[in-house]
Scaffold this motif. Structure first.
Motif, PDB file in Angstrom:
ATOM      1  N   GLY A 161       0.149  -9.243   4.286  1.00  0.00           N
ATOM      2  CA  GLY A 161      -0.820  -8.253   4.717  1.00  0.00           C
ATOM      3  C   GLY A 161      -1.991  -8.887   5.433  1.00  0.00           C
ATOM      4  O   GLY A 161      -2.033 -10.103   5.637  1.00  0.00           O
ATOM      5  N   GLY A 162      -2.924  -8.021   5.836  1.00  0.00           N
ATOM      6  CA  GLY A 162      -4.039  -8.463   6.661  1.00  0.00           C
ATOM      7  C   GLY A 162      -4.924  -9.487   5.992  1.00  0.00           C
ATOM      8  O   GLY A 162      -5.333 -10.472   6.615  1.00  0.00           O
ATOM      9  N   PHE A 163      -5.223  -9.277   4.730  1.00  0.00           N
ATOM     10  CA  PHE A 163      -6.121 -10.211   4.060  1.00  0.00           C
ATOM     11  C   PHE A 163      -5.510 -11.605   3.991  1.00  0.00           C
ATOM     12  O   PHE A 163      -6.149 -12.597   4.353  1.00  0.00           O
ATOM     13  CB  PHE A 163      -6.430  -9.709   2.641  1.00  0.00           C
ATOM     14  N   SER A 183     -14.321 -10.664  14.735  1.00  0.00           N
ATOM     15  CA  SER A 183     -14.515  -9.895  13.520  1.00  0.00           C
ATOM     16  C   SER A 183     -14.949  -8.468  13.841  1.00  0.00           C
ATOM     17  O   SER A 183     -14.434  -7.495  13.277  1.00  0.00           O
ATOM     18  CB  SER A 183     -15.564 -10.624  12.691  1.00  0.00           C
ATOM     19  N   LEU A 236     -13.188  -4.858  12.987  1.00  0.00           N
ATOM     20  CA  LEU A 236     -13.803  -3.746  12.253  1.00  0.00           C
ATOM     21  C   LEU A 236     -13.691  -2.462  13.064  1.00  0.00           C
ATOM     22  O   LEU A 236     -13.360  -1.395  12.532  1.00  0.00           O
ATOM     23  CB  LEU A 236     -15.271  -4.085  11.976  1.00  0.00           C
ATOM     24  N   SER A 284     -10.131  -1.137  12.903  1.00  0.00           N
ATOM     25  CA  SER A 284      -9.847  -0.475  11.622  1.00  0.00           C
ATOM     26  C   SER A 284     -10.492   0.903  11.578  1.00  0.00           C
ATOM     27  O   SER A 284      -9.867   1.879  11.145  1.00  0.00           O
ATOM     28  CB  SER A 284     -10.375  -1.315  10.465  1.00  0.00           C
ATOM     29  N   PHE A 325      -4.710  -0.572  11.443  1.00  0.00           N
ATOM     30  CA  PHE A 325      -5.748  -0.830  10.444  1.00  0.00           C
ATOM     31  C   PHE A 325      -5.593  -2.231   9.874  1.00  0.00           C
ATOM     32  O   PHE A 325      -6.559  -2.994   9.761  1.00  0.00           O
ATOM     33  CB  PHE A 325      -5.630   0.219   9.332  1.00  0.00           C
ATOM     34  N   ASP A 326      -4.359  -2.588   9.526  1.00  0.00           N
ATOM     35  CA  ASP A 326      -4.123  -3.889   8.917  1.00  0.00           C
ATOM     36  C   ASP A 326      -4.437  -5.015   9.895  1.00  0.00           C
ATOM     37  O   ASP A 326      -4.970  -6.053   9.503  1.00  0.00           O
ATOM     38  CB  ASP A 326      -2.672  -3.980   8.427  1.00  0.00           C
ATOM     39  N   GLY A 381      -6.681  -4.828  12.123  1.00  0.00           N
ATOM     40  CA  GLY A 381      -8.145  -4.883  12.097  1.00  0.00           C
ATOM     41  C   GLY A 381      -8.635  -5.716  10.926  1.00  0.00           C
ATOM     42  O   GLY A 381      -9.517  -6.570  11.083  1.00  0.00           O
ATOM     43  N   VAL A 382      -8.049  -5.492   9.751  1.00  0.00           N
ATOM     44  CA  VAL A 382      -8.433  -6.279   8.579  1.00  0.00           C
ATOM     45  C   VAL A 382      -8.214  -7.763   8.860  1.00  0.00           C
ATOM     46  O   VAL A 382      -9.078  -8.607   8.592  1.00  0.00           O
ATOM     47  CB  VAL A 382      -7.613  -5.834   7.342  1.00  0.00           C
ATOM     48  N   VAL A 421     -10.880  -9.110  11.135  1.00  0.00           N
ATOM     49  CA  VAL A 421     -12.173  -9.243  10.459  1.00  0.00           C
ATOM     50  C   VAL A 421     -12.180 -10.499   9.605  1.00  0.00           C
ATOM     51  O   VAL A 421     -13.119 -11.308   9.655  1.00  0.00           O
ATOM     52  CB  VAL A 421     -12.465  -8.002   9.575  1.00  0.00           C
ATOM     53  N   ASN A 424      -0.011  -3.532  -0.765  1.00  0.00           N
ATOM     54  CA  ASN A 424      -0.504  -3.423   0.608  1.00  0.00           C
ATOM     55  C   ASN A 424      -0.703  -1.963   1.001  1.00  0.00           C
ATOM     56  O   ASN A 424      -1.669  -1.622   1.690  1.00  0.00           O
ATOM     57  CB  ASN A 424       0.483  -4.111   1.553  1.00  0.00           C
ATOM     58  N   ILE A 465     -14.105  -4.629   4.313  1.00  0.00           N
ATOM     59  CA  ILE A 465     -14.106  -5.592   5.424  1.00  0.00           C
ATOM     60  C   ILE A 465     -15.441  -5.570   6.139  1.00  0.00           C
ATOM     61  O   ILE A 465     -15.893  -6.587   6.673  1.00  0.00           O
ATOM     62  CB  ILE A 465     -12.923  -5.371   6.407  1.00  0.00           C
TER      63      ILE A 465
END
Lengths: 139, 125, 793
Positions: free
Chosen positions: A34-36, A70, A74, A77, A114-115, A117-118, A121, C738, C753
């Motif tokens: 995932g994004g994080f 970043s 944002l 997202s 969205f992901d 975007g994460v 960021v 997720n 975020i």
């Protein structure tokens, strides 16, 4: 820490890690990832590159200012959430389309945007922290 | 497994607080890092512990299989890890800048905002 | 009433605020002549309320409004009966004249626009107080009058006396407002009603309630502070620091009467009890006497008038407290009369000050020829104040004696009080109106001449109104006095008194008062000297007491701050952690809800135990580390061990994230630490270490017990089941974690975020900010003149 070995390996290592991070990002919806996580992997890749080859090299490589990356993330997202308003469903509802590209069905969705975007960021923010600390107050 | 985890969480909290009580900024920072882990494990354990089965819907299933790990605490913790990291980085830089500016790393010598002998406020109007 | 009526009423209620908004702009364009335009706003209000007079005189009460917070039964609503109508007419009518007067008084002042603005704001607030039906609205407007009064008293904010007076007024009246809020809440709680118009039906229930006394005392706290009752009277004379239009309007005619208004409004509900009929006359009577005695002492025109205002308010409170038919009629008449003559006299005082440059009564004389119109206005007002026919003040005085005269000692005492008070007010009224105008002309700082029309219009109109109200008493009774008296009494009342004197006790008492007044007037100088000596002998007054209280509060807060904020991080931390430990452990100890002793988990496998054991080893190493490299590495060890735990117990996502974060944390920690030249080792003395360890053990143990008892409760899986069941079918994702992050709880993630990004920005600016040289911090104090700045210029 600027040993010859590290300096020679760093570009390959970094590009591999960034590729891997994008892979982790994209598969995140159905497999662990995932994004994080992707963002953290990419940020570590850039941090390693910075330690090996210097901050200036990293800045050249990513071209944009990390905070700008970043910010774009944002915005992406937030817009992914806004997108659903145009489809007359509540803010942040997932929207899905399944276009056929080169004969393969690809699942695209506002959730993916969205992901991403994460991811941006996290990359931008962590990268800016790491780069800022690496160069310190030398400038 | 939960009692073991509870013991572990207790140990993490104890060490984090012990480091917080030190007067040295750098130890306080390490305490902050450990506190993040402590809280994350606390949430994780409160959602019950299961072995090895990740909360991923496999194969042709439409529904998460019984016995898979609880996804909710994981979602909470995942973002918490990233946020506590950026927070930790902020504290680190803050401590570093404070050290540069005040030339001390002891919290009881950082008295800019609360001077040792502060004058009384004026009594007039 | 037509359908548009509520809208128009709402419009006139906000009209002063709108006018306040445009006042500064208008004043920049038109200068002091903006007064003519701005006065249209209160005039419109006046006309609008005049339209209610017919209906109200027939005994109707106009209510209306809009729901505001329906769920809490809070509304924006108004109640227009005889009482509020009279007040609204006084406020808007005198307000119109005051706006004009201000234009003349502050002509050429650069701050005139702001002054108009404050005045109109106040007018809107005051209007709100008297027409409010809902408690909440009443309280909000009530405090708004305190705030606008603060702004107006402190208008000349470069002088310390102004600032002090403003703070004093705000503290006393604002504090009283809080008491009022408490009182209203008590009443609301007891009766379950939040509207004045509905409250009148609940009077008996309230009086019978055990909370009656509490409600009464808190409401009286609000009313007495606003209406300057002894011993809270001191703020009112000090408020004379404000420009004279403010004194004429706020501190004589309108705002100070808000307390009296409140008492009159609540008389049908709270009145008619022993407490009411004891407390009000006692405080009112004391205020009457103290006010007049202090007025005699003064030589400044404004201060003399200010103290008589205090005593008049005392008289009003006293009369309201008696609550008899005549007492209420007297209070109503006197309230109207007082607003008219006191407003006029203040404007006269300001006019004299404006045209001669002084308002010290001993330095004034013979202005009759130079200022004829002012003289006429002053005489009219003074006669009304003295209670001589045919002015409305005479009606009031007659009615007062009717009300007080009863053959019992309690009443006789108040007759004596009233005679002394009225007699001395007679003295002051004539001292202000006669002394400056008669006798030989005295040289004044400015050559005396008649003021402009803006200045004399107000006092003249008010003086003539006082005359008209007296002469045309049947008319004024029908439309003003009777409806208002009915509203105060809570039943239909008719006021009948007329200017034709009728023989009786009241007339006799009036004559006694006049005789006493004339005698006192002739001895004014001796009286004044005597009062001055007396006050000097006492030495202490509530005014100085206020200073002592304020400085006491400041000293106390300094002392408290020094105790609870000693500036030592370790102390703050210790206290915080002790509280956390107490919050965790005490409930378990008190309710005996300790978790049961857990059994050793038999299913624990060897590799799991090893990984779990690594964490405490890492932690121990962090605590005992003697150099920073060991500390960083040990920190990393426990972090990676936690990541492994996540991996082993079904959280691969967490595990990955934790691995990456720990790596990055170690990297940046190393980056900073290499530059920091710090010693990571501990320098605490052993005793201190033991205490700290005990505190942290209590906390950590608390969390452990807490977690144990949580996990020993049955687990509610409803939420987790929901996500497990719908993640694939609705959100098209197999990785539930997720899907929760990016879809189910996407808005949360968006916020998170954003936090990450803001932190990055903060860190970047912290890194980039220039470090000033050490020692410069102390020089940043803006109050300290800096030597190098002077050189730079």
């Amino acid at each position: 820490m600027r040993t010859v070995i590290l300096r020679s390996i760093a570009p390959f290592l970094t590009s591999l890690m960034v590729l891997f991070s994008i892979f982790v990002l994209l598969r995140g919806h159905n497999e662990p990832g995932g994004g994080f996580i992707g963002g953290l992997i990419a940020a570590s890749a850039l941090a390693i590159y910075g330690i090996a080859c210097g901050v200036a090299a990293v800045r050249r490589a990513i071209y944009f200012h990390p905070i700008a990356i970043s910010a774009v993330g944002l915005l992406m997202s937030a817009l992914a959430g806004v997108l659903s308003l145009f489809a007359e469903v509540p803010f942040m509802s997932g929207l899905w389309v399944y276009p056929h590209l080169f004969g393969v069905e690809v699942a695209l969705s506002s959730v993916l945007v969205f992901d991403v975007g994460v991811y941006l960021v996290v990359v931008g923010a962590i990268c800016s922290i790491a780069l800022g600390l690496e160069e310190g107050d030398r400038d | 497994m939960e009692p073991l985890f509870a013991l572990l969480v207790g140990a993490l909290f104890t060490v984090a607080f012990y480091l917080f009580l030190s007067k040295h900024v750098i130890r306080v920072l390490m305490g902050a890092a450990i506190l993040g882990n402590a809280v994350n494990l606390l949430i994780f354990t409160a959602g019950r512990v299961t072995r090895e089965v990740p909360p991923v819907i496999g194969g042709g299933n439409d529904v998460l299989v019984q016995g898979a790990a609880n996804p909710l605490p994981q979602a909470l913790i995942l973002t918490a890890i990233v946020i506590s990291f950026s927070f930790f980085a902020f504290l680190l830089v803050l401590g570093f800048r404070a050290f540069q500016k005040l030339d001390t790393d002891r919290s009881d010598e950082m008295r800019v905002a609360e001077p040792v002998r502060e004058a009384s406020p004026p009594l007039g109007y | 009433m037509s359908a548009a009526a509520p809208a128009t009423t709402l419009l006139v209620l906000v009209l002063p605020f709108l006018a306040a908004l445009v006042a500064p702009w208008l004043t920049r364009r038109l200068g002091h002549n903006a007064a003519w335009v701005l006065a249209l706003a209160p005039l419109a209000v006046f006309v609008r309320f005049l339209g209610f007079a017919g209906a109200v005189a027939d005994g109707a009460a106009v209510t209306g409004g809009f729901a505001w917070v329906p769920s809490y039964n809070v509304s924006f609503s108004w109640l227009i009966d005889g009482l509020s109508l009279t007040f609204a007419l006084l406020i808007s009518g005198i307000g119109t004249l005051i706006i004009l007067y201000s234009g003349g008084y502050l002509k050429g002042d650069a701050r005139l626009g702001r002054f108009f603005s404050f005045m109109l704001l106040f007018m809107g607030a005051m209007l709100g107080v008297v027409v409010s039906d809902s408690f909440l609205m009443l309280f909000v407007y009530w405090e708004l009058t305190s705030i606008t009064s603060f702004l107006l008293i402190g208008f000349d904010h470069t002088r310390e006396a102004s600032r002090r007076a403003a703070v004093q007024a705000l503290v006393v009246t604002g504090g009283g407002g809080l008491a009022l809020l408490a009182g209203l809440l008590v009443i609301w709680n007891v009766t379950g009603v939040s509207q004045l118009s509905e409250l009148f039906a609940h009077g008996d229930a309230l009086r019978a309630s055990p909370f009656y006394l509490l409600a009464l005392l808190t409401v009286l706290g609000g009313a007495f502070s606003k209406s300057a009752q002894f011993p809270l009277h001191f703020w009112l004379p000090n408020a004379m620091e404000a420009p004279t239009p403010v004194s004429a309007y706020l501190h004589s005619a309108t705002m100070v009467k808000a307390g009296v208004y409140l008492l009159m409004r609540l008389n049908p509900v709270l009145g008619d009890t022993v407490w009411w009929e004891t407390l009000l006359p006692l405080f009112g009577g004391a205020t009457l006497i103290v006010g007049t005695l202090l007025a005699v002492r003064q030589t400044d025109l404004k201060l003399m008038l200010a103290y008589t205002t205090v005593s008049s308010l005392g008289l009003l409170v006293m009369l309201t407290g008696f609550g008899s038919e005549h007492a209420i009629a007297a209070a109503v008449l006197y309230l109207v009369a007082h607003s008219l003559f006191k407003g006029a006299l203040f404007m006269v005082a300001g006019l004299i000050d404006h045209e001669t440059g002084t308002r010290d009564i001993t330095a004034l004389g013979g202005l009759r020829k130079a200022m004829p119109i002012t003289f006429v206005a002053a005489m009219a007002a003074a006669i009304s104040m003295a209670g001589l026919p045919p002015f409305v003040g005479f009606l009031a005085k007659e009615e007062i004696y009717y009300a007080l005269w009863a053959a019992n000692p309690w009443s006789l005492a108040f007759v004596a009080v009233a005679i002394i008070g009225n007699g001395l007010m007679f003295v002051i009224g004539f001292a202000v109106a006669i002394k400056p105008f008669f006798g030989a002309p005295v040289a004044t700082p400015k050559a005396a001449h008649e003021g402009p029309v803006l200045l004399w219009l107000g006092p003249l109109v008010l003086g003539l109104t006082a005359l008209a109200a007296g002469l045309l008493s049947p008319l004024s009774h029908r439309f003003v006095s009777s409806p208002m008296a009915s509203a105060v009494a809570g039943r239909a009342e008719t006021v009948t008194i007329s200017v034709i004197p009728h023989l009786g006790m009241a007339l006799l008492l009036s004559l006694v008062t006049v005789a006493f007044g004339i005698a006192a007037y002739r001895m004014l100088d001796r009286l004044r000297a005597g009062m001055a000596r007396l006050l000097e002998a006492i030495g202490w007054g509530p005014d100085r007491g206020f200073d002592q209280v304020i400085s006491g509060i400041v000293r106390l807060s300094v002392a408290v701050t020094r105790i609870i904020q000693p500036g030592r991080l370790d102390i703050y931390m210790t206290v915080t952690f002790l509280l956390i430990a107490a919050a965790l452990i005490l409930p378990m100890a008190i309710y005996g809800e300790w978790p049961s002793m857990p059994a050793w988990p038999e299913d624990a496998q060897f590799h799991e135990l090893v990984v779990i054991a690594i964490v405490p080893i890492g932690l121990l190493a962090v605590m005992l580390a003697r150099d920073r490299l060991t500390a960083i590495v040990s920190l990393g060890v426990q972090g990676f061990a936690v990541a492994l735990i996540f991996m082993l117990f079904g959280a691969p996502d967490l595990s990955f994230t934790q691995f990456m974060v720990e790596t990055l944390a170690v990297v940046i920690l190393a980056l900073v630490m290499t530059r920091l030249k710090l010693l990571a080792s501990d320098h605490r003395p052993t005793g201190r270490k033991a205490v700290d360890l005990a505190v942290s053990l209590a906390c950590g143990g608390g969390f452990m017990l807490y977690l144990l008892s949580v996990t020993q409760q049955p687990f509610n899986t409803a939420l987790s089941d929901f996500f497990g069941a719908y993640s694939k079918t609705i959100a098209h994702g197999a990785n539930v974690v997720n899907v929760i992050i990016v879809d189910f709880r996407g808005t949360d993630t968006l916020g998170e975020i954003a936090v990450v990004m803001v932190t990055a920005l903060a860190i970047l600016s912290l890194i980039r900010i220039r470090t000033p040289r050490p020692g410069l911090i102390a020089d940043n104090d803006p109050d300290q003149p800096r030597a190098d700045l002077g050189k730079a210029n």
